[in-house]
Design an enzyme around this catalytic site. Structure first.
Site, short mmCIF file in Angstrom:
data_model
loop_
_atom_site.label_atom_id
_atom_site.label_comp_id
_atom_site.label_asym_id
_atom_site.label_seq_id
_atom_site.Cartn_x
_atom_site.Cartn_y
_atom_site.Cartn_z
N SER A 128 0.86 -1.18 0.00
CA SER A 128 0.00 0.00 0.00
C SER A 128 0.89 1.23 0.00
CB SER A 128 -0.88 -0.01 1.25
OG SER A 128 -1.48 1.24 1.47
N TYR A 141 -2.42 0.55 10.61
CA TYR A 141 -2.41 -0.03 9.27
C TYR A 141 -1.05 0.19 8.60
CZ TYR A 141 -3.78 -0.83 4.39
OH TYR A 141 -3.86 -1.31 3.11
#
Length: 226
Positions: A128, A141
């Site tokens: 990501s 995250y």
């Protein structure tokens, strides 16, 4: 045909990766047991399900025993956080997100290394943008994605006969993204995000790169143009 195992394949990006690899690979579709996973396996000729919860390490060990060779492993499964500040994020949430996004991927990789080595295989980590920078309220995250980057880099250093690719997409137009935007309190505009088709094509590009080249990292950012 070579064999590819894709985790998180029941919907969204994982399902699209499976569809795009189906012409060139026999597929193992990873995911929790579900009608969606079974339907995709029926749709894609030559596909089988790898139906197991990746945090059930005993179950994963049992499911991998029969895999003698594996050409491609795509780590796509993952969860997002609740978008709370560090001050408001309890230890249990840290444990859950690290368990799903990092520990599960590390354990599956460990169990499949003999099969990957036998095939001279390729491991692809769907990371990501949060694996390269941290934004406010995304710390747990991002921590999991920084750790996933370390896992990929370490695996690449330790297993020179394997190819290991990290793909860093920006935000993707998926059901999960809709949930995230709702948490943020914004209006959903799919044009702001990458399509699953574009990100899946990056996976296919990495996997089909000729063997004499090692695609270590691919970074994708949305342009807002469709």
């Amino acid at each position: 045909m070579p064999t590819a195992l894709i985790t998180g394949a029941s919907r969204g990006l994982g399902a699209e990766i499976a569809r795009q690899l189906s012409a060139t690979h026999d597929l193992l579709l990873g995911g929790r047991p579900s009608p969606e996973l079974d339907k995709l396996a029926t749709e894609l000729d030559g596909a089988s399900t790898f139906a197991v919860d990746l945090t059930d390490h005993d179950g994963v060990a049992a499911a991998t025993e029969a895999i003698g060779e594996l050409d491609v492993l795509v780590h796509n499964a993952g969860i997002a956080s609740s978008l709370e500040a560090v001050a408001d994020t309890p230890a249990d949430e840290w444990r859950e997100i690290l368990e799903v996004n990092v520990v599960a991927a590390a354990e599956l990789t460990r169990l499949l290394l003999p099969a990957l080595r036998a095939a001279g295989g390729h491991v692809v980590f769907i990371n990501s943008g949060s694996g390269r920078r941290v934004n406010a309220r995304w710390t747990p995250y991002a921590a999991s994605k920084f750790a996933l980057r370390a896992l990929a880099d370490g695996l690449r250093a330790e297993e020179p006969d394997l190819r290991v690719t990290s793909i860093y997409p920006g935000r993707i137009d998926t059901d999960m993204q809709r949930d995230i935007v709702a948490l943020e309190g914004g209006e959903y505009d799919p044009r702001r995000f990458l399509t699953v088709n574009s990100v899946a094509r990056a996976v296919v590009h990495a996997v089909t790169t000729p063997a004499e080249a090692h695609p270590e990292e691919i970074v994708l950012r949305p342009t807002g143009r469709r």
